[in-house]
Design a protein around this motif. Sequence first.
Motif, short mmCIF file in Angstrom:
data_model
loop_
_atom_site.label_atom_id
_atom_site.label_comp_id
_atom_site.label_asym_id
_atom_site.label_seq_id
_atom_site.Cartn_x
_atom_site.Cartn_y
_atom_site.Cartn_z
N GLU A 1 -10.20 20.92 41.10
CA GLU A 1 -9.03 20.59 41.91
C GLU A 1 -8.90 19.07 42.04
O GLU A 1 -7.80 18.52 41.92
N GLY A 2 -10.02 18.40 42.24
CA GLY A 2 -10.00 16.93 42.34
C GLY A 2 -9.51 16.29 41.05
O GLY A 2 -8.74 15.33 41.07
N ILE A 3 -9.95 16.85 39.92
CA ILE A 3 -9.52 16.31 38.62
C ILE A 3 -8.02 16.52 38.42
O ILE A 3 -7.30 15.62 37.96
N ALA A 4 -7.54 17.71 38.79
CA ALA A 4 -6.10 17.99 38.65
C ALA A 4 -5.28 17.09 39.57
O ALA A 4 -4.22 16.57 39.18
N THR A 5 -5.76 16.90 40.78
CA THR A 5 -5.06 16.01 41.72
C THR A 5 -5.03 14.59 41.19
O THR A 5 -4.01 13.89 41.29
N GLY A 6 -6.14 14.15 40.60
CA GLY A 6 -6.20 12.81 40.01
C GLY A 6 -5.15 12.64 38.92
O GLY A 6 -4.50 11.60 38.81
N MET A 7 -4.97 13.71 38.13
CA MET A 7 -3.98 13.65 37.07
C MET A 7 -2.56 13.53 37.64
O MET A 7 -1.72 12.78 37.12
N GLU A 8 -2.31 14.24 38.72
CA GLU A 8 -1.00 14.13 39.38
C GLU A 8 -0.77 12.73 39.92
O GLU A 8 0.35 12.21 39.89
N GLN A 9 -1.86 12.13 40.43
CA GLN A 9 -1.71 10.74 40.92
C GLN A 9 -1.37 9.79 39.78
O GLN A 9 -0.56 8.88 39.94
N VAL A 10 -2.00 10.00 38.62
CA VAL A 10 -1.69 9.15 37.46
C VAL A 10 -0.22 9.32 37.07
O VAL A 10 0.47 8.33 36.76
N ALA A 11 0.27 10.56 37.13
CA ALA A 11 1.69 10.79 36.83
C ALA A 11 2.59 9.98 37.77
O ALA A 11 3.67 9.53 37.38
N GLY A 12 2.14 9.78 38.99
CA GLY A 12 2.95 9.07 39.97
C GLY A 12 2.89 7.55 39.87
O GLY A 12 3.67 6.85 40.51
N LEU A 13 1.99 7.02 39.04
CA LEU A 13 1.89 5.56 38.90
C LEU A 13 3.04 5.03 38.05
O LEU A 13 3.61 5.75 37.24
N PRO A 14 3.37 3.74 38.20
CA PRO A 14 4.41 3.16 37.35
C PRO A 14 3.96 3.13 35.89
O PRO A 14 2.78 2.92 35.62
N ASP A 15 4.89 3.34 34.98
CA ASP A 15 4.59 3.30 33.54
C ASP A 15 4.38 1.85 33.12
O ASP A 15 5.26 1.01 33.34
N PRO A 16 3.23 1.53 32.52
CA PRO A 16 3.02 0.14 32.10
C PRO A 16 3.79 -0.23 30.84
O PRO A 16 3.93 -1.41 30.52
N VAL A 17 4.30 0.79 30.13
CA VAL A 17 4.98 0.54 28.85
C VAL A 17 6.43 0.13 29.09
O VAL A 17 7.11 0.72 29.93
N GLY A 18 6.89 -0.87 28.34
CA GLY A 18 8.28 -1.29 28.46
C GLY A 18 8.47 -2.47 29.39
O GLY A 18 9.54 -3.07 29.42
N LYS A 19 7.42 -2.80 30.14
CA LYS A 19 7.51 -3.95 31.04
C LYS A 19 7.68 -5.22 30.19
O LYS A 19 7.02 -5.40 29.18
#
Lengths: 414, 414
Positions: B75-93
């Motif tokens: 569950e912690g690993i899955a939650t971590g993945m959801e947090q990564v989804a919520g971070l700003p995309d570094p690509v295109g900056k």
Amino acid sequence: MTIQEMGKRAKDAARVLAAVSSGQKDRALLAIAAALRAKEADILQANAEDVQAGRQNGLTDALIDRLTLTPARIEGIATGMEQVAGLPDPVGKLDAGWTRPNGLRIFKTRVPLGVVGIIFESRPNVTVDAASLCLKAGNACILRGGKEAIRSNLAFARVMRGALKESGLPEDAIQVVEDTTRDSAAALMRLNGYLDVLIPRGGAGLIQSVVQNATVPVIETGVGNCHVFVDESANTEMAAQIIFNAKAQRPSVCNAAETLLVHKNIAVAFLPRAKALLDTKQVELRGDETVRAILGGDVQPAVEDDWATEFLDYILAVKVVDSLDEAIAHIARYGSGHSECIVTENYTNSEHFLREVDAAAVYVNASTRFTDGGEFGFGAEIGISTQKLHARGPMGLAELTTVKYQIYGSGQIR
Amino acid sequence: MTIQEMGKRAKDAARVLAAVSSGQKDRALLAIAAALRAKEADILQANAEDVQAGRQNGLTDALIDRLTLTPARIEGIATGMEQVAGLPDPVGKLDAGWTRPNGLRIFKTRVPLGVVGIIFESRPNVTVDAASLCLKAGNACILRGGKEAIRSNLAFARVMRGALKESGLPEDAIQVVEDTTRDSAAALMRLNGYLDVLIPRGGAGLIQSVVQNATVPVIETGVGNCHVFVDESANTEMAAQIIFNAKAQRPSVCNAAETLLVHKNIAVAFLPRAKALLDTKQVELRGDETVRAILGGDVQPAVEDDWATEFLDYILAVKVVDSLDEAIAHIARYGSGHSECIVTENYTNSEHFLREVDAAAVYVNASTRFTDGGEFGFGAEIGISTQKLHARGPMGLAELTTVKYQIYGSGQIR
């Protein structure tokens, strides 16, 4: 002196340089420029010995020309050093700064890399150019040039080290390796603990040797199998001027074009015009069947190897493609990730090419020859990186620095 | 499948990923998180087989604990993945953009690195954490974990690849190497042409093996011989809390302190207070003669090796120094360039330490334990770089990207 001992001395010098002000570094650069002019006779004498030895060893005229220094070339080198002194100092720049919820204030600050190693071939001016950029960015450098230029390189080193000392900076900030055998290059490649980065500057053989054998961090430079793609909507006159410039203005450099890709729907209108221009510099064309059908018999047939070759000469491989995507796929397969160009009047295709092509520099409607620190406005260039780590494309002073996090606390613990 | 073949597939997948929108990547990350929860039983089953094999092979309880997955950990690993989804995309900056006098418009844009290789040891959660960060930054990854966790890692890979496919992304964006022999690690280290960077995550032995043998670009991570220096003006209570936290809050990690340096003028006032706190966690002290004279006989004598050792344990080397400069020189000699701290109330000394100490993170009055992507506010961390090229200190999503110059022309030639 052993390479290990040079590494120790460089590391000590780097610690001093890291804390030196911009003004002090710039005064040292100006002092070196003045010393180069004052000691011109000594440098020319050493260079004459290199040139004489080179002729005895049967160097080609082109190599002798690259090796030869003249008063005008030394003046150019000194002027270049003064220009570096005039550039903004990359050290101390704040890349970012923020405060954490716990009150920690974090500053991401540009600092020198430390000790930079450079392995290069016959041109002695690289000794001074590289030393000036390293010094400006607060780095000590260890320079290992080729045996052809060793007397010139050591003469430059004596002058520069003397001027450093008179400026109150450690002379070991600039060291030239006397041993020009493979042993010294091999030792530099494995100087872990002392060398923060090793940059090879030279031909593909040198670069591959460093990539294959180094255990210190390396920045891969230089190999450029660059393409110009002429899209079906291209302005044919613009396209002809761009491929002519990209191929023939200076074919021996890494940002020169090596393959011309042409959309099938513009090939008949475009290729003869391009050939007419390229013929003025006797550029040898190696074409696929379609190209040869359009341009006639004096175009050589291209073989598989031609698509993968960095000719660095008045030779151009030419291929007709069915689509933009075929051009992009060809570039993905054969390109070296250096510089790639599309000539087009189509907006969507230009954006598609800019996005999809994976290279250090991707151009719409401009010559690949602009991939250069000077042309980019960096004021100087230590090389062109074709890798993706740390630096990509032309490397200026900023690329000779790294970052340090400086964190101001008030007793924070976890 | 050979490593070479995995490299080819990864490179193809990376080309697709580079052009995918942030939204598509984030939806894939959320789909993977959902799949991890849905397939929890399969993952736990595979992990139970790893744990059983580990016990048979005599793994220590600590290693078994690191290997073991539970519903809560998944569950912690899955939650971590959801947090990564919520971070700003570094690509295109856009890192920078400017117009040259000739009208060329140059944009320096963040793009994915391409293919990232990671070699790691026994903890299976690294498989998912690393894959999620690589995917978010638009990179394909090749993950080569240890043999102890291979069943768990392959189970994770099946779930993640299935979810990628259902999300319309190439499943080869995430690949786990089945072969856990040295051969596969060696092949990964020499996968030039396919791998844009290789990141070792694990103990000093693994990292040194990669640094010594890789021909692909490497980011060296992790070794931390960190120091806390207590200056003569320090607040002794703050200093005691900081060294206690830096040493004993979690001694097994790279940002924990290994040596305490104390100014001679505060040693008598400070050392007993520090020892009292450190004693509460049974920290073994290894001191020089002055330290032992102050603290008495139950402090072990420090030997030369102790200053150079990353204990990763409840052991602390302690030395009294005559001056700030002696402390800085000691750190320059023995430090690994990770995290260094001064505790002081003296402004000039704080600035001197921040400037002179050459490390990824330099602290005034805060625990070295803050050198961490999460604590820095990056939202995630792929490792902590102790080299100076490309990335230094905690590496977040931005460090998993590179730049590309996109140049808009209107027919410019040189």
